[in-house]
Design a protein around this motif. Structure first.
Motif, PDB file in Angstrom:
ATOM      1  N   TRP A  13       0.684  -1.148  -0.090  1.00  0.00           N
ATOM      2  CA  TRP A  13      -0.107  -0.017   0.106  1.00  0.00           C
ATOM      3  C   TRP A  13       0.889   1.440  -0.106  1.00  0.00           C
ATOM      4  N   ASP A  14       2.085   1.251   0.749  1.00  0.00           N
ATOM      5  CA  ASP A  14       2.803   2.223   0.731  1.00  0.00           C
ATOM      6  C   ASP A  14       3.487   2.588  -0.910  1.00  0.00           C
ATOM      7  N   ALA A 202      -1.016  13.476   9.057  1.00  0.00           N
ATOM      8  CA  ALA A 202      -0.930  12.204   9.512  1.00  0.00           C
ATOM      9  C   ALA A 202      -0.111  11.975  10.389  1.00  0.00           C
ATOM     10  N   LYS A 206      -1.300  11.199  14.497  1.00  0.00           N
ATOM     11  CA  LYS A 206      -0.895   9.853  15.226  1.00  0.00           C
ATOM     12  C   LYS A 206       0.000   9.891  16.248  1.00  0.00           C
ATOM     13  N   LEU A 331       3.811   5.020  12.198  1.00  0.00           N
ATOM     14  CA  LEU A 331       2.960   4.773  11.322  1.00  0.00           C
ATOM     15  C   LEU A 331       3.027   3.406  10.499  1.00  0.00           C
ATOM     16  N   ARG A 332       4.131   2.572  11.036  1.00  0.00           N
ATOM     17  CA  ARG A 332       3.935   1.400  10.217  1.00  0.00           C
ATOM     18  C   ARG A 332       3.017   0.282  10.312  1.00  0.00           C
ATOM     19  N   GLU A 333       2.351   0.516  11.295  1.00  0.00           N
ATOM     20  CA  GLU A 333       1.220  -0.288  11.404  1.00  0.00           C
ATOM     21  C   GLU A 333       0.077   0.204  10.742  1.00  0.00           C
ATOM     22  N   HIS A 334       0.001   1.133   9.942  1.00  0.00           N
ATOM     23  CA  HIS A 334      -0.940   1.763   9.138  1.00  0.00           C
ATOM     24  C   HIS A 334      -0.654   1.838   7.712  1.00  0.00           C
ATOM     25  N   LEU A 337       0.198   4.887   5.179  1.00  0.00           N
ATOM     26  CA  LEU A 337       0.514   6.359   5.591  1.00  0.00           C
ATOM     27  C   LEU A 337       2.074   6.632   5.474  1.00  0.00           C
TER      28      LEU A 337
END
Length: 652
Positions: A13-14, A202, A206, A331-334, A337
């Motif tokens: 996704w990134d 973002a 967070k 943010l790596r858990e999302h 982002l």
């Protein structure tokens, strides 16, 4: 206890979010290449046919010189030195006021394409060529830096090949610049400034959730000294104070917005002078939004790592990598982002590089090709596109020099201060001093450049003492027992134990190894934000003195080349107010009560009053038409008294 997370890797996704940003940027270039596929002049390609409106130009102005600096370097600046950087908000106000009132009216009146055309009109061709050469040098150096830094960030967070990222940036920018011209550059900037704000938001949101609210972040910043901004020390050797940032920063940005081709080219592409001025004022709002987001991101960065500094502990190698490190940490858990943030950094770079490439092509065609050739407009348009390719490749090559730069923020301000300061002085001499001549202008430019280069190079060879820059305390007692001590911006010591703070060291220890020529502690230690005022004021002062000595004091330049009082918004408002007051006074002093039509005529046409004893029937018709009393059968031509005894044709 705070612990550092290892650097992560991009998810699918990134990569998708990042690739989407690149594809949309390219698509905008392809779209405008298709829309404007007919015959194009160089003016259409470089100035969008002078048809742009205020809002997109304003967003493009905001994006162009903020770039990766605002996304990556400003938060790191706040993390290390505190929120005093917010005083740039005041310098932006001064910049917009000066540029909209002094520079824009003159440029727009002359209808120039290259900013440096003005120097030939006002002085001579030698001044124009000097200005062009300095701009090309300054822009290529600057563009190399802003290509390299986000590529380094991408390498830090994803492991993507560093030079592969550098080349990808240059290729994408060059592609849509070459295809779509200024229209593509402006509209991709509109997209990219939105992405920059979204990426910073973002991170801020967070961090606020993770730290338990904005109050916690502000309390952490206050305890760490990051909110101590009330520093009014007039000492010019101090790196950042209210005075250095507000006024030194204003000189830097006036030089950028008032004389730099990449910025001037945007607002002279507006369809009216009102749109050009409005674009600068709307741009001010954009600058404030980006500045606020960057300052908040820096405070969030400190709150998260207040007990375990990634730079001192060796997890990152420079302050410009702190923000991407934070992104991959929180943010790596999302999924998506981290890609959004890297897209934000890249958006800033794309907007800056595309602006620079387009501006370099413009000044080369207008200043170095047109005056010495007889090429057709079609040939010049093709040459502009070819030059975009050449300069794109050159800027990619110059990115290699950026790998040796320690601080992006200071390097950029130094480049624009050392080179842009004397140029700003030359332009101000021409616009504000009607008696100035070419001899004075060139002498001022040379002296200003020598002086600013002297202090700029000296400051690089002999960096100022840490007691002048005053970096704030950084702690590492939350990093599993390893502590790094940050001295003068470099990793200089590593010890084991609980906690050691930079603030615990005396200024004697910080300055113990500082030695060199006698000028080190004075001239070479001047704040880097004063490089521009030094060059500007020297060029202006020398130019005035030499012009008075070398020419006639009463000799004035051609009309339109200097600032007129009618160019000032305040003067126009005062004149309008004076006319209204005069009209109101004359109306009430009249011996008989004026009719409704007389009153309306006074409002619409202050130069016509009831006491004048005459009434222009053609204007009376305008009043009646405006207020619904006009009879279409009434012939204004037959009864007009404006051209008595002459034949007057029907109005169109």
């Amino acid at each position: 206890m705070d612990t550092l997370s290892p650097i992560g890797f991009f998810s699918t996704w990134d990569y998708a979010v990042f690739a989407l940003m690149l594809l949309v940027s390219v698509a905008i270039g392809v779209f405008y290449a298709y829309v404007d596929r007919g015959p194009q002049s160089s003016g259409d390609f470089l100035l969008a046919g002078r048809s742009m409106t205020a809002v997109p130009v304003a967003m493009s102005l905001s994006a162009s010189f903020m770039s990766a600096i605002m996304v990556l370097s400003t938060p790191g600046e706040i993390y290390r030195f505190g929120a005093m950087y917010c005083y740039y908000g005041l310098s932006f106000v001064l910049t917009v006021l000066v540029c909209s009132e002094v520079f824009v009216p003159v440029y727009y009146r002359l209808g120039i394409t290259s900013t440096y055309e003005y120097l030939e009109m006002r002085f001579n061709r030698a001044a124009r060529l000097c200005g062009t050469a300095l701009f090309i040098l300054q822009t290529i150096l600057y563009t190399g830096i802003v290509i390299y830094v986000p590529a380094l960030a991408l390498n830090q967070v994803t492991g993507f090949d560093l030079w592969g990222a550098v080349i990808a940036t240059g290729v994408v920018c060059t592609f849509y610049c070459t295809l779509g011209g200024l229209k593509a550059v402006v509209w991709t900037d509109v997209l990219q400034v939105g992405i920059m704000v979204a990426g910073l938001l973002a991170v801020i949101l967070k961090s606020v959730v993770r730290q338990g609210g904005m109050a916690t972040i502000l309390n952490d910043a206050a305890e760490g000294g990051r909110l101590e901004i009330w520093d009014f020390d007039p000492n010019p050797l101090r790196r950042h104070t209210f005075w250095t940032i507000t006024f030194g920063g204003a000189f830097v940005y006036i030089g950028i917005y008032g004389t730099n081709q990449a910025q001037v080219q945007r607002y002279v592409s507006c369809k009216t002078l009102a749109h050009a001025k409005m674009s600068l004022y709307v741009n001010l709002i954009g600058l404030w939004v980006l500045l606020l987001c960057s300052v908040l991101a820096g405070l969030c960065l400190y709150s998260v790592y207040k007990h375990c500094d990634p730079w001192t502990s060796g997890s990152v190698s420079s302050a410009d990598q702190l923000m991407p490190y934070l992104v991959m940490d929180i943010l790596r858990e999302h999924p998506g982002l981290p890609g959004l943030f890297v897209a934000a950094a890249y958006s800033g770079t794309l907007s800056t590089v595309s602006s620079s490439i387009n501006a370099l092509a413009a000044v080369t065609v207008e200043d170095l090709v047109k005056p010495y050739s007889s090429l057709t407009e079609k040939q010049l348009s093709r040459l502009s596109k070819a030059l975009s390719l050449v300069y794109g490749a050159l800027c990619i090559g110059m990115a290699g020099l950026a790998s040796i730069v320690d601080s992006l923020l200071q390097a950029v301000a130094s480049i624009f201060g050392v080179v842009g300061g004397p140029l700003l002085g030359l332009f101000m001499l021409g616009i504000l001093c009607p008696f100035a001549n070419a001899t004075g202008g060139l002498a001022g430019l040379f002296c200003g450049l020598v002086l600013s280069l002297w202090v700029g190079i000296g400051a690089q060879l002999y960096p100022p003492m840490a007691s002048l820059s005053r970096p704030l305390a950084l702690a590492t007692y939350g990093c599993n027992g390893t502590v790094g001590i940050l001295l003068n911006g470099t990793m200089s010591a590593s010890v084991s134990g609980s906690s050691l703070l930079l603030g615990n060291f005396s200024s004697d220890l910080l300055n113990a190894n500082h030695s060199g020529p006698a000028l080190v502690d004075s001239w070479y230690s001047v704040s880097y934000l004063y490089f521009s005022p030094i060059g500007t004021l020297t060029a202006l002062a020398v130019g005035v003195i030499v012009s008075l000595l070398a020419g006639n004091r009463k000799c004035k330049s051609s009309a339109g080349l200097t600032l007129c009082k009618e160019d000032l918004t305040l003067y126009c408002l005062l004149r309008l107010l004076k006319e209204r007051v005069y009209t109101h006074t004359r109306t009430h002093a009249h011996t008989h009560a004026p009719t409704l039509e007389d009153s309306l005529m006074c409002v619409l046409h202050p130069q016509v009053t009831p006491s004048a004893g005459t009434l222009d029937l053609s204007r009376e018709s305008e009043v009646k038409e405006k207020f619904g009393q006009h009879n279409p059968a009434f012939c204004t031509v037959e009864l007009s008294t404006t051209s008595y005894g002459k034949t007057q044709g029907p109005s169109t």
